[in-house]
Design an enzyme around this catalytic site. Sequence first.
Site, PDB file in Angstrom:
ATOM      1  N   SER A 134       0.840  -1.201   0.000  1.00  0.00           N
ATOM      2  CA  SER A 134       0.000   0.000   0.000  1.00  0.00           C
ATOM      3  C   SER A 134       0.872   1.247   0.000  1.00  0.00           C
ATOM      4  O   SER A 134       1.966   1.245   0.576  1.00  0.00           O
ATOM      5  CB  SER A 134      -0.880   0.021   1.257  1.00  0.00           C
ATOM      6  OG  SER A 134      -1.580   1.237   1.335  1.00  0.00           O
ATOM      7  N   TYR A 147      -1.204  -0.245  10.688  1.00  0.00           N
ATOM      8  CA  TYR A 147      -1.486  -0.755   9.336  1.00  0.00           C
ATOM      9  C   TYR A 147      -0.349  -0.376   8.390  1.00  0.00           C
ATOM     10  O   TYR A 147       0.174  -1.216   7.641  1.00  0.00           O
ATOM     11  CB  TYR A 147      -2.817  -0.183   8.830  1.00  0.00           C
ATOM     12  CG  TYR A 147      -3.126  -0.501   7.381  1.00  0.00           C
ATOM     13  CD1 TYR A 147      -3.618  -1.750   7.014  1.00  0.00           C
ATOM     14  CD2 TYR A 147      -2.923   0.451   6.372  1.00  0.00           C
ATOM     15  CE1 TYR A 147      -3.900  -2.045   5.675  1.00  0.00           C
ATOM     16  CE2 TYR A 147      -3.197   0.164   5.044  1.00  0.00           C
ATOM     17  CZ  TYR A 147      -3.691  -1.083   4.699  1.00  0.00           C
ATOM     18  OH  TYR A 147      -3.958  -1.369   3.379  1.00  0.00           O
TER      19      TYR A 147
HETATM   20  N1  LIG Z   1      -8.709  -0.606  -0.683  1.00  0.00           N
HETATM   21  C1  LIG Z   1      -7.635   0.163  -0.685  1.00  0.00           C
HETATM   22  O1  LIG Z   1      -7.743   1.422  -0.768  1.00  0.00           O
HETATM   23  C2  LIG Z   1      -6.276  -0.428  -0.614  1.00  0.00           C
HETATM   24  C3  LIG Z   1      -5.181   0.410  -0.843  1.00  0.00           C
HETATM   25  C4  LIG Z   1      -3.906  -0.117  -0.784  1.00  0.00           C
HETATM   26  C5  LIG Z   1      -3.719  -1.452  -0.514  1.00  0.00           C
HETATM   27  N2  LIG Z   1      -4.813  -2.257  -0.274  1.00  0.00           N
HETATM   28  C6  LIG Z   1      -4.547  -3.659   0.023  1.00  0.00           C
HETATM   29  O2  LIG Z   1      -5.266  -4.462  -0.883  1.00  0.00           O
HETATM   30  C7  LIG Z   1      -5.462  -5.756  -0.299  1.00  0.00           C
HETATM   31  C8  LIG Z   1      -6.898  -6.195  -0.512  1.00  0.00           C
HETATM   32  O3  LIG Z   1      -7.767  -5.318   0.195  1.00  0.00           O
HETATM   33  P1  LIG Z   1      -9.161  -4.823  -0.390  1.00  0.00           P
HETATM   34  O4  LIG Z   1      -9.074  -3.353  -0.481  1.00  0.00           O
HETATM   35  O5  LIG Z   1      -9.531  -5.618  -1.579  1.00  0.00           O
HETATM   36  O6  LIG Z   1     -10.140  -5.103   0.842  1.00  0.00           O
HETATM   37  P2  LIG Z   1     -11.087  -6.348   1.181  1.00  0.00           P
HETATM   38  O7  LIG Z   1     -12.139  -6.469   0.139  1.00  0.00           O
HETATM   39  O8  LIG Z   1     -11.504  -6.163   2.597  1.00  0.00           O
HETATM   40  O9  LIG Z   1     -10.109  -7.589   1.025  1.00  0.00           O
HETATM   41  C9  LIG Z   1      -9.365  -8.138   2.068  1.00  0.00           C
HETATM   42  C10 LIG Z   1      -9.469  -9.644   1.940  1.00  0.00           C
HETATM   43  O10 LIG Z   1      -8.604 -10.252   2.906  1.00  0.00           O
HETATM   44  C11 LIG Z   1      -9.253 -11.378   3.420  1.00  0.00           C
HETATM   45  N3  LIG Z   1      -8.742 -11.662   4.758  1.00  0.00           N
HETATM   46  C12 LIG Z   1      -8.706 -10.840   5.830  1.00  0.00           C
HETATM   47  N4  LIG Z   1      -8.181 -11.469   6.883  1.00  0.00           N
HETATM   48  C13 LIG Z   1      -7.869 -12.721   6.458  1.00  0.00           C
HETATM   49  C14 LIG Z   1      -7.306 -13.844   7.093  1.00  0.00           C
HETATM   50  N5  LIG Z   1      -6.945 -13.820   8.389  1.00  0.00           N
HETATM   51  N6  LIG Z   1      -7.110 -14.974   6.363  1.00  0.00           N
HETATM   52  C15 LIG Z   1      -7.470 -15.016   5.053  1.00  0.00           C
HETATM   53  N7  LIG Z   1      -8.019 -13.986   4.408  1.00  0.00           N
HETATM   54  C16 LIG Z   1      -8.222 -12.849   5.109  1.00  0.00           C
HETATM   55  C17 LIG Z   1     -10.744 -11.008   3.465  1.00  0.00           C
HETATM   56  O11 LIG Z   1     -11.563 -12.152   3.337  1.00  0.00           O
HETATM   57  P3  LIG Z   1     -12.239 -12.944   4.583  1.00  0.00           P
HETATM   58  O12 LIG Z   1     -12.688 -11.888   5.549  1.00  0.00           O
HETATM   59  O13 LIG Z   1     -13.323 -13.745   3.954  1.00  0.00           O
HETATM   60  O14 LIG Z   1     -11.150 -13.819   5.117  1.00  0.00           O
HETATM   61  C18 LIG Z   1     -10.882 -10.160   2.218  1.00  0.00           C
HETATM   62  O15 LIG Z   1     -11.317 -10.935   1.114  1.00  0.00           O
HETATM   63  C19 LIG Z   1      -5.040  -5.630   1.152  1.00  0.00           C
HETATM   64  O16 LIG Z   1      -3.732  -6.148   1.297  1.00  0.00           O
HETATM   65  C20 LIG Z   1      -5.025  -4.128   1.390  1.00  0.00           C
HETATM   66  O17 LIG Z   1      -4.140  -3.767   2.420  1.00  0.00           O
HETATM   67  C21 LIG Z   1      -6.074  -1.773  -0.335  1.00  0.00           C
END
Ligand SMILES: NC(=O)c1ccc[n+]([C@@H]2O[C@H](COP(=O)([O-])OP(=O)(O)OC[C@H]3O[C@@H](n4cnc5c(N)ncnc54)[C@H](OP(=O)(O)O)[C@@H]3O)[C@@H](O)[C@H]2O)c1
Length: 247
Positions: A134, A147
Amino acid sequence: MNEVAIVTGAGSGIGRAVALRLAESGKTVILFGRDRQALQETTDSGKGDFIIVQGDVTNEKDIAELMKTAEAAGGVNVLVNNAAVMPIAPIDTAELPDWKATVDTNLMGMLNVTHAVIQGMRARGSGHLVMISSVAGRHPFPAAAVYSATKAAMDSFSEGLRAECAAAMKHGGPSIRVTTIAPGAVSTNLTASIRDIETRSHTEAYYASMTSPLTPEDVADAVQFVIETPPHVCISDITMRPTEMVR
Ligand SMILES: NC(=O)c1ccc[n+]([C@@H]2O[C@H](COP(=O)([O-])OP(=O)(O)OC[C@H]3O[C@@H](n4cnc5c(N)ncnc54)[C@H](OP(=O)(O)O)[C@@H]3O)[C@@H](O)[C@H]2O)c1
């Protein structure tokens, strides 16, 4: 034989878009996450060769099960470390269990899966690890120090691992590529894990203030791009932001 990819956190957001994109491009995609229904919805929304493994990146038994499935599918060619949580809060209201969950999931979870996968890649002679980091890891923002720290640690680990793999390759070792992709604001439900009400509404207002945040598909494009470069090319780092994002 088909290439096999694992995508952690494949039941929503960026993980779902990456899983669908890799399946479209002909890979067998193993979707890993805690919510089976969400993983099922991912497979139902696309076409391709999918395998669902329900599990938690912090649970060793679940990862052993993931590896059993992956080996039966032919071994892992690509790992996309995407699972993470973001229960951010200002220091005065922050709860220690949230900090622990953030470190356990975002850092230790990523290390758990990487450790499980990399020996097989070494034995087969190649592999590609893609880390979804990120911009927050490079520009920490208020209420998100922990985070951001997990993402900075991911960046540092990835660069160290990349350098070690490159050095080993020079001495006849396997060809293992490591790529970090650091997006800025992406339109997903990541803010759902924010329990502090004020921080959550502030963060949601920030996302809503953007005319065009990144989409999960934008990040999937970047993942596909780095994977499809020729084997002698290792794109070690991509930082991508909405054009209107300042930091
Ligand atoms: N959205 C943004 O603005 C943004 C920006 C920069 C980076 N990111 C990064 O992008 C990645 C994906 O995030 P997203 O934005 O797509 O949000 P998201 O939809 O909340 O995705 C996060 C995923 O991680 C899974 N997860 C969480 N804890 C887990 C665990 N203990 N074991 C296995 N799976 C787990 C969740 O599924 P379950 O709850 O079903 O396990 C969920 O599918 C993350 O690494 C985040 O830090 C996001």
